[in-house]
Design a protein around this motif. Structure first.
Motif, mmCIF file in Angstrom:
data_model
loop_
_atom_site.group_PDB
_atom_site.id
_atom_site.type_symbol
_atom_site.label_atom_id
_atom_site.label_comp_id
_atom_site.label_asym_id
_atom_site.label_seq_id
_atom_site.Cartn_x
_atom_site.Cartn_y
_atom_site.Cartn_z
ATOM 1 N N ASP A 7 0.858 -1.184 0.000
ATOM 2 C CA ASP A 7 0.000 0.000 0.000
ATOM 3 C C ASP A 7 0.898 1.238 0.000
ATOM 4 O O ASP A 7 1.620 1.492 0.963
ATOM 5 C CB ASP A 7 -0.915 -0.004 1.235
ATOM 6 C CG ASP A 7 -1.896 1.157 1.210
ATOM 7 O OD1 ASP A 7 -1.956 1.850 0.172
ATOM 8 O OD2 ASP A 7 -2.590 1.375 2.221
ATOM 9 N N TYR A 8 0.844 1.981 -1.098
ATOM 10 C CA TYR A 8 1.686 3.179 -1.238
ATOM 11 C C TYR A 8 0.877 4.456 -1.058
ATOM 12 O O TYR A 8 1.269 5.521 -1.549
ATOM 13 C CB TYR A 8 2.345 3.197 -2.624
ATOM 14 C CG TYR A 8 3.333 2.074 -2.841
ATOM 15 C CD1 TYR A 8 4.618 2.138 -2.319
ATOM 16 C CD2 TYR A 8 2.975 0.943 -3.570
ATOM 17 C CE1 TYR A 8 5.525 1.114 -2.527
ATOM 18 C CE2 TYR A 8 3.878 -0.095 -3.778
ATOM 19 C CZ TYR A 8 5.157 -0.003 -3.256
ATOM 20 O OH TYR A 8 6.048 -1.020 -3.452
ATOM 21 N N SER A 9 -0.260 4.348 -0.376
ATOM 22 C CA SER A 9 -1.100 5.536 -0.204
ATOM 23 C C SER A 9 -0.406 6.616 0.618
ATOM 24 O O SER A 9 -0.713 7.805 0.471
ATOM 25 C CB SER A 9 -2.428 5.151 0.462
ATOM 26 O OG SER A 9 -2.192 4.541 1.724
ATOM 27 N N HIS A 10 0.551 6.227 1.479
ATOM 28 C CA HIS A 10 1.258 7.232 2.278
ATOM 29 C C HIS A 10 2.216 8.063 1.428
ATOM 30 O O HIS A 10 2.684 9.113 1.870
ATOM 31 C CB HIS A 10 2.029 6.551 3.412
ATOM 32 C CG HIS A 10 3.071 5.579 2.935
ATOM 33 N ND1 HIS A 10 2.745 4.313 2.476
ATOM 34 C CD2 HIS A 10 4.419 5.684 2.832
ATOM 35 C CE1 HIS A 10 3.858 3.678 2.120
ATOM 36 N NE2 HIS A 10 4.881 4.486 2.328
ATOM 37 N N LEU A 11 2.513 7.600 0.208
ATOM 38 C CA LEU A 11 3.388 8.345 -0.687
ATOM 39 C C LEU A 11 2.605 9.205 -1.678
ATOM 40 O O LEU A 11 3.181 9.741 -2.618
ATOM 41 C CB LEU A 11 4.281 7.381 -1.469
ATOM 42 C CG LEU A 11 5.211 6.490 -0.626
ATOM 43 C CD1 LEU A 11 5.993 5.548 -1.523
ATOM 44 C CD2 LEU A 11 6.175 7.337 0.208
ATOM 45 N N LYS A 12 1.308 9.316 -1.466
ATOM 46 C CA LYS A 12 0.460 10.044 -2.401
ATOM 47 C C LYS A 12 0.805 11.530 -2.392
ATOM 48 O O LYS A 12 0.928 12.146 -1.346
ATOM 49 C CB LYS A 12 -1.007 9.841 -2.036
ATOM 50 C CG LYS A 12 -1.971 10.411 -3.050
ATOM 51 C CD LYS A 12 -3.397 10.061 -2.688
ATOM 52 C CE LYS A 12 -4.379 10.610 -3.720
ATOM 53 N NZ LYS A 12 -5.775 10.279 -3.387
ATOM 54 N N THR A 13 0.957 12.075 -3.581
ATOM 55 C CA THR A 13 1.255 13.503 -3.734
ATOM 56 C C THR A 13 0.208 14.127 -4.653
ATOM 57 O O THR A 13 -0.435 13.440 -5.443
ATOM 58 C CB THR A 13 2.656 13.715 -4.322
ATOM 59 O OG1 THR A 13 2.736 13.047 -5.590
ATOM 60 C CG2 THR A 13 3.723 13.164 -3.391
ATOM 61 N N GLU A 14 0.078 15.434 -4.556
ATOM 62 C CA GLU A 14 -0.880 16.160 -5.381
ATOM 63 C C GLU A 14 -0.186 17.339 -6.051
ATOM 64 O O GLU A 14 0.762 17.912 -5.502
ATOM 65 C CB GLU A 14 -2.059 16.658 -4.532
ATOM 66 C CG GLU A 14 -2.929 15.540 -3.968
ATOM 67 C CD GLU A 14 -4.127 16.084 -3.217
ATOM 68 O OE1 GLU A 14 -4.229 17.325 -3.083
ATOM 69 O OE2 GLU A 14 -4.950 15.277 -2.762
ATOM 70 N N VAL A 15 -0.699 17.667 -7.214
ATOM 71 C CA VAL A 15 -0.181 18.830 -7.942
ATOM 72 C C VAL A 15 -0.854 20.077 -7.365
ATOM 73 O O VAL A 15 -2.083 20.168 -7.320
ATOM 74 C CB VAL A 15 -0.471 18.704 -9.444
ATOM 75 C CG1 VAL A 15 0.027 19.936 -10.187
ATOM 76 C CG2 VAL A 15 0.168 17.438 -10.001
ATOM 77 N N SER A 16 -0.046 21.011 -6.910
ATOM 78 C CA SER A 16 -0.590 22.210 -6.270
ATOM 79 C C SER A 16 -1.138 23.171 -7.321
ATOM 80 O O SER A 16 -0.786 23.127 -8.508
ATOM 81 C CB SER A 16 0.499 22.908 -5.457
ATOM 82 O OG SER A 16 1.558 23.340 -6.296
ATOM 83 N N ASP A 17 -2.016 24.044 -6.847
ATOM 84 C CA ASP A 17 -2.574 25.071 -7.741
ATOM 85 C C ASP A 17 -1.485 26.010 -8.245
ATOM 86 O O ASP A 17 -1.547 26.492 -9.388
ATOM 87 C CB ASP A 17 -3.653 25.867 -7.007
ATOM 88 C CG ASP A 17 -4.852 24.999 -6.652
ATOM 89 O OD1 ASP A 17 -4.995 23.919 -7.261
ATOM 90 O OD2 ASP A 17 -5.631 25.402 -5.761
ATOM 91 N N GLU A 18 -0.493 26.271 -7.388
ATOM 92 C CA GLU A 18 0.591 27.165 -7.801
ATOM 93 C C GLU A 18 1.359 26.570 -8.989
ATOM 94 O O GLU A 18 1.721 27.294 -9.927
ATOM 95 C CB GLU A 18 1.547 27.414 -6.631
ATOM 96 C CG GLU A 18 0.962 28.225 -5.489
ATOM 97 C CD GLU A 18 0.060 27.398 -4.589
ATOM 98 O OE1 GLU A 18 0.020 26.174 -4.785
ATOM 99 O OE2 GLU A 18 -0.600 27.976 -3.701
ATOM 100 N N GLU A 19 1.597 25.245 -8.949
ATOM 101 C CA GLU A 19 2.315 24.607 -10.045
ATOM 102 C C GLU A 19 1.510 24.666 -11.338
ATOM 103 O O GLU A 19 2.062 24.924 -12.418
ATOM 104 C CB GLU A 19 2.617 23.145 -9.687
ATOM 105 C CG GLU A 19 3.411 22.397 -10.756
ATOM 106 C CD GLU A 19 3.710 20.972 -10.347
ATOM 107 O OE1 GLU A 19 4.157 20.194 -11.223
ATOM 108 O OE2 GLU A 19 3.495 20.623 -9.165
ATOM 109 N N LEU A 20 0.208 24.470 -11.243
ATOM 110 C CA LEU A 20 -0.637 24.534 -12.428
ATOM 111 C C LEU A 20 -0.636 25.935 -13.034
ATOM 112 O O LEU A 20 -0.494 26.097 -14.257
ATOM 113 C CB LEU A 20 -2.070 24.119 -12.063
ATOM 114 C CG LEU A 20 -2.306 22.653 -11.683
ATOM 115 C CD1 LEU A 20 -3.727 22.453 -11.214
ATOM 116 C CD2 LEU A 20 -2.002 21.747 -12.861
ATOM 117 N N ILE A 21 -0.790 26.929 -12.189
ATOM 118 C CA ILE A 21 -0.830 28.312 -12.692
ATOM 119 C C ILE A 21 0.517 28.711 -13.289
ATOM 120 O O ILE A 21 0.588 29.361 -14.337
ATOM 121 C CB ILE A 21 -1.235 29.268 -11.549
ATOM 122 C CG1 ILE A 21 -2.674 28.967 -11.114
ATOM 123 C CG2 ILE A 21 -1.099 30.721 -11.985
ATOM 124 C CD1 ILE A 21 -3.111 29.720 -9.874
#
Length: 814
Positions: free
Chosen positions: A336-350
């Motif tokens: 289970d690699y759910s603890h390594l889950k990352t998200e793309v921030s709004d700042e990176e998208l903009i």
């Protein structure tokens, strides 16, 4: 005396109490109790609104509730949809998702009991009610975790909570799913028996259908009379607050004082006779239900078994019957690699959006619309250019956009098929790990009806990608070393192992490297197929590879013959007929499992054997789809001399991991793109004209070992699935070698070869000054005698005799 008087005076002072002070204290305690009572009821009401709102807004608030509690409270910009605000949303998430699931609503009931008790409400047996409620909370949490645990990955609300899920997983591993179900059922019955008298009455013996026995009111009371009276009185007051100890004590007391009468004994004797008659009736009669009119037919049983067999239709054939106790691998075997889950921030998208727009404007390209789709590895920015902008102009700016974004692996899709937009794929700064556990647990894979479902990973829109191998029907996998090719093969194999029974599919593993597929050797008697004379379950020897592929071709031909006789077009129709017992096994018909041939390091086979390997593979790829034989070929050298035109023509479905050059990408996919991937499982898959980018699911070696150990520990077939025996063309028929008519130089050539430990036709030709054809015939005779090995292309033949003494013994025996 003086001391005694002092002590008496002190004791008298202690006993003196001011009535006004005591009344004031009592009134203050009463007020505090009322305040606490209303406060607890207010908390219960708050939790009721929080839990209720959480049921409707959990999905919207899910991402925000993963933040630390202090950060959630401190940041005023974070808004939640729950009507009780951040506090209510967080408490509801803790109780429902992290603790006990939907049964957490019963904690509101417990708080209400405390509140009403403090408000001087008449709440009886509060301790027993709390204990019973806590038991219900735990039972429902485990039961809901047991029922919905396999779908937690796709749910925003966990019905049984994390505690219920973990406990159900532990129970499943300890006593199995069947044992867990039985345990839950028994504990529910025990709770109902000890808590509710009406439930006990359901199982009391019923009065016979004959006229009831008239009881004389003067007769003494029996134990049953006392019990009935007590149960009725108890139900009239409160069915939940019955006192079993008093009941039993009263019954035992009356049993000693008033023994059973003759009428009661007769009643018991009559019940025994009726029960015995029912048992005898079950032995003599059988019941045939009729759903049309609801009238069942009772037929007397006879001893004529042959007549009974003829009248009853035969059951459908079950191919899984030999291994009926087989258990599919559990999801807990995967990491289970759910603890390594990352998200793309709004700042990176903009930031990326602004850089893309700025770069295009620098080259005088205006866009009217831009949209971002976040994937596990890359983010797709879809742009709509202004009128009059040529697509090729944007396509040529690939390197300029990569330079402005300071990123590798920029890929431009111009245009995106079916959307009317241009896509720019930009790698995420922190790519997300796609675990095989999340893919296997996904609803799409669990509910698929595919014959051979393959779960490869997630698409750029974070959707689980599942395809049917029977529709592909063969796959060519290519990629540079270390880019995820072996992990991709493991994902394909693991998907089938998680979905199919050993009777439904068999694997043929060919691994010239000898180490990549060796992990699956323990599945020999469950899932593997091999030649009858083969000792190793994983084929690594080149001659065995040739024989195995030709044997698969023979199996394909025999299956086509059976399909022809059965008047069916494919394996699915044939197996359906066989399961329905419409095909006679005595006429050669049999259940056909799917056969998946997995070849790793295909380049090594082609370099060593060439056409001897390529032609049988091409023949299988052309014809074997209808009879359930499919191939998965992997290579790390996607060059034109390895992936030839014959192979490409018969493998329309291809998977490309990162490669070094555009030429290699065009060799695999017939277009560029694989050279722009970022590696680590980033892949492109095509089936015809459509090209799709995926992040391959991660299946590590320890996970594969656990899956194989789990399957190998179970009951297996006596042997592996045996393929038809293959006899090479050079061993019989036209051109067969006759050792009784050996060449006059045979013995001398054998001694020459053993002395030099080199089997070469040209060496025999030079040493004995003979023609090439005669030297070739001598070499064939040496091979038939077992002195040299078979031909290996341009290489010298392997010498099987190590010393001259062994050779002389062989020559004397010929």
């Amino acid at each position: 005396m003086a001391e005694q008087k002092k002590s008496n005076s002190k004791s008298v002072k202690k006993k003196v109490v001011n009535p006004k002070i005591e009344a004031s204290k009592k009134a203050r305690r009463e007020k505090i109790r009322l305040v606490f009572g209303f406060g607890i009821l207010a908390v219960a009401l708050f939790l009721l609104f929080a839990f209720g709102s959480f049921l409707f807004n959990a999905k919207a608030d899910q991402s925000k509730l993963q933040i630390n509690w202090l950060e959630l409270i401190r940041d005023p910009e974070i808004k939640v949809a729950n009507i009780t605000g951040k506090t209510g949303a967080w408490i509801a998430d803790v109780f429902i998702n992290r603790w006990f699931g939907l049964s957490s609503f019963l904690f509101i009931y417990i708080l209400s009991l405390f509140g009403f008790r403090l408000l001087n409400r008449d709440v009886k047996s509060i301790l027993s009610k709390i204990i019973r409620t806590l038991i219900i909370v735990l039972w429902f949490s485990i039961a809901l975790g047991y029922l919905f645990g396999s779908r937690y990955e796709s749910m925003s609300i966990y019905p049984g909570g994390s505690y219920g899920y973990q406990l159900s997983v532990w129970l499943n591993s300890f006593i199995g799913k069947v044992g867990t179900f039985i345990m839950l059922l028994v504990t529910l019955l025990a709770y109902l028996i000890f808590s509710f008298a009406w439930f006990v009455n359901l199982f009391k013996p019923k009065t016979p259908t004959q006229a009831p026995l008239q009881k004389n009111p003067k007769d003494p009371m029996t134990v049953e009379d006392i019990a009935d009276r007590l149960f009725k009185e108890d139900e009239a007051n409160d069915s939940e607050d019955d006192d079993e100890t008093d009941l039993m004590a009263t019954a035992e007391k009356n049993q000693v004082q008033r023994p059973l009468t003759t009428d009661a004994l007769k009643k018991n004797l009559l019940e025994d006779t009726i029960n015995r008659g029912e048992d005898e009736q079950q032995e003599v009669f059988k019941v045939i239900p009729d759903d049309d009119d609801g009238l069942d037919i009772m037929v007397e049983k006879t001893d004529d078994h042959e007549e009974e067999y003829e009248n009853i239709p035969q059951e459908a054939y079950d191919p899984t019957l030999d291994l009926s106790n087989y258990t599919f691998p559990t999801i807990e075997l995967l990491e289970d690699y759910s603890h390594l889950k990352t998200e793309v921030s709004d700042e990176e998208l903009i930031e990326n959006k602004n850089k893309i727009v700025e770069t295009l404007r620098n080259f005088k390209i205006e866009i009217t619309k831009i949209k971002a789709t976040i994937g596990p590895t890359v983010t797709l920015y879809e742009i709509v250019p202004a009128q009059g902008i040529r697509i090729s102009k944007i396509k040529n700016l690939e390197d300029d956009i990569a330079l402005s974004l300071s990123a590798l692996g920029i890929r431009i899709i111009a245009p995106i098929p079916g959307r009317g937009t241009i896509g720019i794929e930009v790698p995420n700064r922190n790519p997300q790990v796609v675990s095989m556990r999340s893919i296997i647990a996904s609803k799409k894979f669990q509910e698929t009806t595919a014959e051979l479902p393959i779960a490869m990973g997630r698409t750029i829109s974070n959707e689980t990608f599942v395809f049917d191998l029977t529709k592909m029907p063969h796959i060519l996998v290519a990629g540079a070393t270390g880019q995820g090719k072996s992990v991709g093969l493991n994902a394909i194999i693991a998907s089938i192992l998680y979905k199919k029974h050993p009777s439904q599919v068999k694997f043929v593993f060919i691994d010239p490297k000898k180490v990549e597929l060796n992990l699956y050797a323990s599945l020999e008697k469950h899932f593997l197929a091999k030649l009858p004379d083969s000792e190793e379950p994983i084929i690594t020897d080149f001659e065995k590879v040739k024989a195995t592929l030709n044997s698969v071709g023979i199996e394909m031909d025999s299956r086509y013959d059976l399909l022809k006789i059965a008047h069916t077009r494919n394996i699915k129709e044939y197996n359906k007929k066989f399961i329905e017992r419409r095909l006679n096994p005595e006429k050669g018909h049999r259940y056909m499992p799917y056969i998946v041939v997995v070849i790793d390091e295909f380049a090594d086979l082609i370099m060593t054997a060439g056409k001897e390997i390529e032609l049988p593979i091409a023949r299988i790829a052309q014809l074997a789809r209808a009879v359930g034989i499919h191939m998965v070929i992997a290579t790390q050298r996607p060059s034109a001399n390895i992936i030839t035109g014959i192979i490409k023509a018969n493998f329309p479905s291809r998977i490309a991991f990162k490669v070094a050059s555009m030429i290699d990408s065009r060799t695999i996919l017939d277009q560029s793109g694989a050279n722009q991937l970022i590696g680590k499982g980033d892949m492109l898959i095509t089936s015809g004209s459509e090209l799709l980018r995926l992040q391959c699911a991660l299946v590590d070696t320890p996970e594969v070992e656990r899956i194989c150990e789990f399957i190998a520990a179970q009951q297996s077939y006596p042997t592996a699935y045996l393929l038809p025996e293959y006899v090479g063309d050079d061993n019989d028929g036209f051109g067969a070698v006759d050792l009784n008519n050996r060449d006059e130089f045979f013995d001398d050539a054998a001694r020459l070869i053993v002395m030099n430990q080199q089997g070469s036709t040209s060496m025999i030709q030079r040493k004995f000054s003979i023609g090439y054809n005669r030297a070739g015939r001598i070499m064939d005779q040496l091979e038939a005698a077992g002195i040299v090995g078979p031909s290996e292309g341009s290489k010298a033949r392997r010498v099987l005799m190590q010393d001259e003494y062994s050779l002389e013994q062989l020559l004397n025996s010929l």
